[in-house]
Scaffold this active site. Structure first.
Site, PDB file in Angstrom:
ATOM      1  N   CYS A  12       0.868  -1.186   0.000  1.00 34.47           N
ATOM      2  CA  CYS A  12       0.000   0.000   0.000  1.00 34.47           C
ATOM      3  C   CYS A  12       0.905   1.236   0.000  1.00 34.47           C
ATOM      4  CB  CYS A  12      -0.977  -0.018   1.174  1.00 34.47           C
ATOM      5  SG  CYS A  12      -0.202   0.036   2.800  1.00 34.47           S
ATOM      6  N   ASN A  15       2.226   1.449   4.376  1.00 30.18           N
ATOM      7  CA  ASN A  15       2.511   0.177   5.067  1.00 30.18           C
ATOM      8  C   ASN A  15       2.149   0.231   6.552  1.00 30.18           C
ATOM      9  OD1 ASN A  15       5.415  -1.998   5.673  1.00 30.18           O
ATOM     10  ND2 ASN A  15       3.326  -2.565   5.241  1.00 30.18           N
ATOM     11  N   ASP A 127      -8.408   3.469   0.823  1.00 29.60           N
ATOM     12  CA  ASP A 127      -7.484   3.905   1.868  1.00 29.60           C
ATOM     13  C   ASP A 127      -8.285   4.343   3.101  1.00 29.60           C
ATOM     14  OD1 ASP A 127      -5.614   5.079   3.448  1.00 29.60           O
ATOM     15  OD2 ASP A 127      -4.772   6.363   1.896  1.00 29.60           O
TER      16      ASP A 127
HETATM   17  P1  4NP Z   1      -1.874   2.808   3.974  1.00 30.84           P
HETATM   18  O1  4NP Z   1      -2.611   4.121   4.511  1.00 30.84           O
HETATM   19  O2  4NP Z   1      -1.296   3.186   2.639  1.00 30.84           O
HETATM   20  O3  4NP Z   1      -2.984   1.822   3.863  1.00 30.84           O
HETATM   21  O4  4NP Z   1      -0.836   2.437   5.005  1.00 30.84           O
HETATM   22  C1  4NP Z   1      -2.007   5.348   4.642  1.00 30.84           C
HETATM   23  C2  4NP Z   1      -1.124   5.583   5.665  1.00 30.84           C
HETATM   24  C3  4NP Z   1      -0.566   6.834   5.820  1.00 30.84           C
HETATM   25  C4  4NP Z   1      -0.898   7.840   4.942  1.00 30.84           C
HETATM   26  C5  4NP Z   1      -1.777   7.615   3.896  1.00 30.84           C
HETATM   27  C6  4NP Z   1      -2.330   6.349   3.742  1.00 30.84           C
HETATM   28  N1  4NP Z   1      -0.334   9.135   5.108  1.00 30.84           N
HETATM   29  O5  4NP Z   1      -0.765  10.062   4.402  1.00 30.84           O
HETATM   30  O6  4NP Z   1       0.548   9.297   5.964  1.00 30.84           O
END
Ligand code: 4NP
Length: 159
Positions: A12, A15, A127
């Protein structure tokens, strides 16, 4: 089943939300199938490197009886395209990123995770980072269904 067991990397963005849950779902299904497989997760971004999964992911996994609190975020590296046979991305942006950084001699097959689910082909695992616990529960459901489909195919290879 092929001679070599598959090795699966779930990817993703950070992570910390989706791919640690997908990793947990794949591990659970591998355990159920009695397969000792390489399964890991990583992010296309390095923002959360070394961090534990988001507490909301930890909670949703705990509700399913799985402890993911010890996982540590890491970024995808070039070697992943050789170590793993399958790299599953949670969404189109992550898949495009993987394709852009794949070394020319990559052996891993890259695809969308939800292409494994016949009812959600081409869809993204939404997400949940800016969402609520309900969205994390839906994430768990989506990655679990995909993991089950992956192992069902392994156990019953097409003739
Ligand atoms: P992930 O979700 O890709 O499913 O781990 C996210 C985690 C952090 C962020 C965005 C999506 N972020 O913007 O920090």
């Amino acid at each position: 089943m092929s001679e070599r067991l598959p090795a699966v990397l779930l990817v993703c963005l950070g992570n910390i939300c989706r791919s640690p849950l997908a990793e947990a779902a794949f591990r659970a299904e591998a355990d159920r199938a009695g397969l000792d497989m390489l399964i890991d997760s990583a992010g296309t971004a390095d923002w959360h490197t070394g961090k534990a999964p988001d507490p909301r992911s930890v909670d949703v996994a705990r509700n399913a009886g799985i402890d993911i609190s010890g996982l540590k975020a890491r970024q995808v590296i070039a070697d992943d395209f050789h170590r793993f046979t399958h790299i599953f991305a949670m969404d189109d942006a992550n898949l495009a990123h993987l394709r852009a950084i794949a070394p020319p001699d990559a052996t891993a097959e890259c695809a969308l995770l939800l292409d494994l689910d016949e009812f959600r082909r081409g869809a993204s695992v939404i997400d949940p980072y800016y969402g609520d616990a309900e969205l994390f529960a839906l994430t768990w459901q989506a990655v679990t269904t995909a993991a089950r489909a992956f192992f069902a195919k392994l156990e019953k290879p097409p003739r």
